[in-house]
Design an enzyme around this catalytic site. Structure first.
Site, PDB file in Angstrom:
ATOM      1  N   LEU A  88       1.703  50.706  80.061  1.00  0.00           N
ATOM      2  CA  LEU A  88       0.402  50.836  80.721  1.00  0.00           C
ATOM      3  C   LEU A  88       0.204  52.234  81.299  1.00  0.00           C
ATOM      4  O   LEU A  88      -0.322  52.402  82.397  1.00  0.00           O
ATOM      5  CB  LEU A  88       0.239  49.773  81.829  1.00  0.00           C
ATOM      6  CG  LEU A  88       0.259  48.316  81.375  1.00  0.00           C
ATOM      7  CD1 LEU A  88       0.154  47.372  82.572  1.00  0.00           C
ATOM      8  CD2 LEU A  88      -0.869  48.042  80.399  1.00  0.00           C
ATOM      9  N   CYS A  89       0.660  53.244  80.552  1.00  0.00           N
ATOM     10  CA  CYS A  89       0.477  54.631  80.993  1.00  0.00           C
ATOM     11  C   CYS A  89      -0.049  55.480  79.838  1.00  0.00           C
ATOM     12  O   CYS A  89       0.365  56.627  79.656  1.00  0.00           O
ATOM     13  CB  CYS A  89       1.765  55.205  81.559  1.00  0.00           C
ATOM     14  SG  CYS A  89       3.245  54.928  80.570  1.00  0.00           S
ATOM     15  N   GLY A  90      -0.917  54.886  79.030  1.00  0.00           N
ATOM     16  CA  GLY A  90      -1.547  55.617  77.946  1.00  0.00           C
ATOM     17  C   GLY A  90      -0.547  56.010  76.871  1.00  0.00           C
ATOM     18  O   GLY A  90       0.347  55.246  76.499  1.00  0.00           O
TER      19      GLY A  90
END
Length: 291
Positions: A88-90
Site C-alpha cells: 500500500l505504498c504505490g
C-alpha cells in the site's frame, strides 16, 4: 443494469474504504515526519565520515587495508536490497526491485550467469520476491522496519565486510530508496565495498594534522563508516516508504471522491428512472379505469 440497492451497497463500501485510506494517509504523514528527521540528522555525520575516510585513503597505501583496495576482477558480488515490510505504498517496492533486478541481470550479467551473485534482503517485500525466484539469499531481515535499530545495520555491515575480507565477494552493492521528497524518491544502487578514495580534485582543501597517523585512524574509521552508511540507507528507505505510502493513500482518497461522485450520479439517474416508470404505470392505470 445495477439496481438502486446495488448502487447503495457500492456507495457504502467506497465510503468505508475512503475513511480507511484517509486514516492511513494521516498515520503515514505522522510517521514520515519522525522518519524524515532521523534520516536528515544522519546525513551530515555519514557524509563527513565518508569524506574524511576518502581523503585519508588518498594519502596512505590502501593495500594495507583490504576494504580500501579493489579487486582486479569482479567474480562475486553481494547485493544488499532494502525494501519495505508492507505494501500500500504505490510503486515503492516495485521500482526498487526492478533496479535490483537490472543491477543483477545487466550490470553484473556475466557474474550472475556464473552463479556469483548473492543477496542480503532487508524488508519483507524484496525478500519474498527474490526467494520465490530461487536467488542465493544469504540472510533475510523480514519486518526489519517494525523495530528499526542500529544493531541491524551493524550486523549487515559486519556480514558484508567479513565476506569481503575472506574473499567470498569482490564487490558489495546496496540498492535502496533515498528520501528526496514526498513525490520523488531517488532510486540508488550504491557501491559499499571497496571504499573508493577521493580523487585529488575532490579532496578537501583543509590541511589536517592526523594523530597518531592516517593509517591508524583509517583502521578505526572503516568499520564505523560501514555501519553508519548502512544505517543511513535504512533510515533513508524508511522515510521514503512513508512518503510513498502517504502519496498513495492521498491518491486513493481522491479517487474515492471521484468514484462516489460518479456513483451518486448513477444512483440519482436510476431513482429518477424508477419514479418515472411508476408515474407512467399510475397514469396508464388511471386511463384504463376511466375508459
Amino acid at each position: 443494469m445495477a439496481t438502486l440497492k446495488d448502487i447503495r451497497v457500492r456507495i457504502k463500501g467506497v465510503k468505508s474504504t475512503q475513511q480507511v485510506t484517509k486514516a492511513m494517509k494521516m498515520v503515514a504523514a505522522a510517521k514520515l515526519r519522525r522518519a524524515q528527521d532521523r534520516a536528515v540528522m544522519a546525513r551530515p555525520y555519514a557524509g563527513k565520515l565518508k569524506e574524511m575516510l576518502g581523503s585519508l585513503s588518498a594519502k596512505v597505501d590502501t593495500s594495507r587495508n583490504p576494504l580500501l583496495s579493489g579487486r582486479p576482477e569482479v567474480n562475486k558480488v553481494l547485493v544488499i536490497l532494502i525494501t519495505s515490510d508492507r505494501g500500500l505504498c504505490g510503486a515503492f517496492n516495485t521500482n526498487i526491485i526492478k533496479l535490483a533486478y537490472k543491477t543483477i541481470h545487466e550490470d553484473y550479467a556475466d557474474v550472475h550467469r556464473k552463479g556469483g551473485v548473492s543477496m542480503i534482503c532487508a524488508g519483507t517485500r524484496g525478500l519474498e520476491f527474490f526467494r520465490k525466484r530461487d536467488y542465493n539469499i544469504l540472510k533475510g531481515y523480514p519486518a526489519v522496519f517494525q523495530n528499526l535499530d542500529f544493531s541491524i545495520a551493524k550486523e549487515i555491515a559486519d556480514t558484508a565486510s567479513g565476506m569481503y575480507l575472506r574473499g567470498e565477494v569482490d564487490r558489495v552493492i546496496v540498492v535502496y530508496n533515498e528520501f528526496k521528497s514526498v513525490l520523488a524518491p531517488n532510486l540508488k544502487a550504491e557501491e559499499l565495498l571497496p571504499i573508493a578514495p577521493v580523487s585529488a580534485g575532490k579532496e578537501s582543501s583543509s590541511d589536517y594534522i592526523y594523530e597518531p597517523s592516517p593509517s591508524a585512524i583509517i583502521d578505526v574509521l572503516v568499520p564505523r563508516h560501514l555501519n553508519t552508511q548502512v544505517w543511513r540507507m535504512l533510515l533513508e528507505s524508511n522515510a521514503a516508504e512513508h512518503a510513498a505510502r502517504m502519496a498513495a493513500m492521498d491518491s486513493a482518497t481522491e479517487n474515492a471522491k471521484d468514484l462516489l461522485r460518479s456513483l451518486n450520479i448513477s444512483y440519482n439517474r436510476a431513482r429518477q428512472a424508477a419514479i418515472t416508470t411508476e408515474l407512467s404505470e399510475i397514469v396508464a392505470g388511471a386511463d384504463a379505469l376511466s375508459s
